[in-house]
Design a protein around this motif. Structure first.
Motif, PDB file in Angstrom:
ATOM      1  N   TYR A   1      11.700   2.121 -15.373  1.00  0.00           N
ATOM      2  CA  TYR A   1      11.685   2.437 -13.950  1.00  0.00           C
ATOM      3  C   TYR A   1      13.108   2.702 -13.476  1.00  0.00           C
TER       4      TYR A   1
ATOM      5  N   LEU B   1      11.598  -4.819  -8.787  1.00  0.00           N
ATOM      6  CA  LEU B   1      10.843  -4.000  -9.729  1.00  0.00           C
ATOM      7  C   LEU B   1      11.612  -3.900 -11.040  1.00  0.00           C
TER       8      LEU B   1
ATOM      9  N   HIS C   1       3.143  -0.287 -13.952  1.00  0.00           N
ATOM     10  CA  HIS C   1       3.005  -1.157 -12.798  1.00  0.00           C
ATOM     11  C   HIS C   1       1.924  -0.636 -11.858  1.00  0.00           C
TER      12      HIS C   1
ATOM     13  N   VAL D   1      10.207   1.164  -4.292  1.00  0.00           N
ATOM     14  CA  VAL D   1       9.348   0.172  -3.653  1.00  0.00           C
ATOM     15  C   VAL D   1       9.460   0.258  -2.135  1.00  0.00           C
TER      16      VAL D   1
ATOM     17  N   SER E   1       1.470  -6.277 -11.858  1.00  0.00           N
ATOM     18  CA  SER E   1       1.273  -6.216 -10.408  1.00  0.00           C
ATOM     19  C   SER E   1       0.786  -7.565  -9.928  1.00  0.00           C
TER      20      SER E   1
ATOM     21  N   LEU F   1       8.522  -7.400  -5.293  1.00  0.00           N
ATOM     22  CA  LEU F   1       7.522  -7.419  -6.348  1.00  0.00           C
ATOM     23  C   LEU F   1       7.766  -8.573  -7.306  1.00  0.00           C
TER      24      LEU F   1
ATOM     25  N   THR G   1       7.345  -9.847 -11.107  1.00  0.00           N
ATOM     26  CA  THR G   1       7.135  -9.263 -12.424  1.00  0.00           C
ATOM     27  C   THR G   1       7.313 -10.306 -13.513  1.00  0.00           C
TER      28      THR G   1
END
Length: 431
Positions: free
Chosen positions: A178, A185, A252, A272, A307, A317, A319
């Motif tokens: 990403y 994230l 994700h 995000v 997620s 987020l 993770t």
């Protein structure tokens, strides 16, 4: 690393707050459902503010939802919506008021046709409301009734494999890398490996020999929002009614932290802070299948990772390996696919885990998620239950689910919705 599955219904509106328990104040250990509080009269005296409710019995005669003051002062009864397993149940709900705010009490269905139905195992309760200032509130609960065995599905019935002479198209997506690591994230380990392995199998003779021009492989930096939409549009334009479309997505999946009712697949270039413009809405996949794709044979595999939720304190987020952490919301987005997404004839879907579960990945499964690893084992021959040297969608569903359950001690339970596509041939077993 852990993964959690996708697709849709989800996380609530905000904040950690003190709630009244048996007349005294108690600080919740996790996320408050503010302004909602759930009570289960006749079953428990508890007030539930955490996302998962586990009950020993399988009967739930009524649900009492409180909308607490001061929020209740600006929320009309008509603007409170209660759904259970996707069905609105407001018609049989009574409305009262007490010193704490507004109360909505819903009853289980009796001899008349009104009220709700509750199922042994997992049920999804969603609460929505909007106030006079147009501010929206949302909360979701996973209600688990009875022990684990009560929710298990029986084996699928064997059906004769269908042969067809149409063309085969594939869209295979895997995102581990990403570009924008804002709001927590992080990149993944094996989503790209999963996608590559699936594409390699589909190109093989056993996997159907998908032609290079008909197989779109989008991995990491190639897996952008623009490239996905281009692949979907091209496939819709070229695939006819008698053709097969195979879609696989690994990466994700998460709600928008600023509009938690909106669910997305996250791609390499997703930000995000701006999911609306940089991520792919899950609802858009439904529209694509319903309105753009004419192929009557559609096979979709969803293995979205990590997620686990949005941290309600930091709005970032989550993770980590754990699904539920202090201050975090569980992911129940897979309920969307289960209830709404794949209901037409000829379509089949397999998602990596059930509501309120973590999807796992590890080096012990060949640098794959356990879901993709089990599925590949099945496609390569282990799912040939009737020994006809053909792997059908129904056989693959059954093998993948039972294998993942065995590998994870029933902590991960893939959802299988083959419908009338259970007889669709997906692979040929090498003799």
């Amino acid at each position: 690393m852990s993964r959690v599955r996708i697709l849709i219904s989800v996380f609530l509106a905000l904040g950690l707050a003190a709630v009244l328990v048996n007349g005294t104040k108690a600080q919740t250990s996790g996320t408050s459902r503010e302004p909602f509080v759930l009570e289960l009269p006749g079953v428990s005296l508890n007030r539930y503010t955490l996302p998962t409710v586990r009950l020993a019995g399988i009967d739930l005669p009524s649900l009492k939802i409180r909308v607490l003051s001061p929020f209740a002062e600006k929320i009309k009864y008509g603007d409170i919506l209660v759904t259970l397993n996707g069905d609105g149940i407001n018609r049989e709900c009574s409305k009262t008021r007490d010193t704490e705010g507004k109360v909505v009490t819903c009853r289980r269905r009796g001899e008349n046709s009104l009220g709700y139905n509750i199922l042994p195992g997992k049920n999804v309760l969603e609460l929505k409301a909007s106030d006079d200032d147009l501010r929206e509130y949302y909360a979701s609960y996973v209600l688990i009734l009875g022990d684990q065995s009560a929710a298990e599905r029986g084996p699928m019935q064997s059906v004769a494999a269908e042969r067809f002479s149409g063309r085969k198209f594939g869209i295979i997506v895997g995102v581990s890398d990403y570009k924008y690591n804002d709001a927590g994230l992080s990149s993944l380990d094996f989503a790209d490996d999963d996608a590559q392995a699936i594409a390699d199998f589909l190109r093989s003779k056993e996997g159907g020999g998908f032609l290079p021009a008909d197989l779109k492989l989008l991995i990491d930096r190639d897996a952008t929002l623009i490239s996905l939409r281009a692949a979907l549009a091209d496939t819709a334009r070229r695939a006819g009614p008698n053709d097969l479309v195979f879609i696989f997505i690994a990466g994700h999946g998460a709600p928008d932290p600023y509009a938690t009712g909106n669910l997305y697949f996250l791609f390499h270039d997703t930000k995000v802070a701006d999911m609306q413009r940089t991520a792919f809405p899950m609802a858009e996949l439904k529209r694509y299948l319903d309105t753009q794709l004419s192929a009557r044979r559609v096979f979709v595999l969803i293995d979205t990772c990590h997620s686990a939720g949005v941290n309600q304190k930091t709005r970032s987020l989550i993770t980590n390996r754990q699904l539920s952490l202090a201050g975090d919301e569980n992911n129940i987005t897979n309920f969307f696919s289960k209830k709404y997404l794949f209901r037409e004839e000829g379509r089949a879907v397999l998602t990596s885990s059930d509501v309120d579960e973590v999807s796992r990945e590890s080096t012990k499964w060949g640098n794959h998620g356990v879901f993709t690893w089990a599925m590949l084992q099945g496609l390569r021959g282990k799912a040939d239950y009737n020994r006809d040297n053909l792997i059908t969608a129904g056989e693959l569903f059954q093998f993948t689910r039972t294998t993942v359950q065995a590998e994870t001690n029933f902590q991960q339970n893939p959802i299988a919705l083959p419908g009338s596509a259970a007889n669709l041939t997906l692979a040929v077993v090498r003799k």
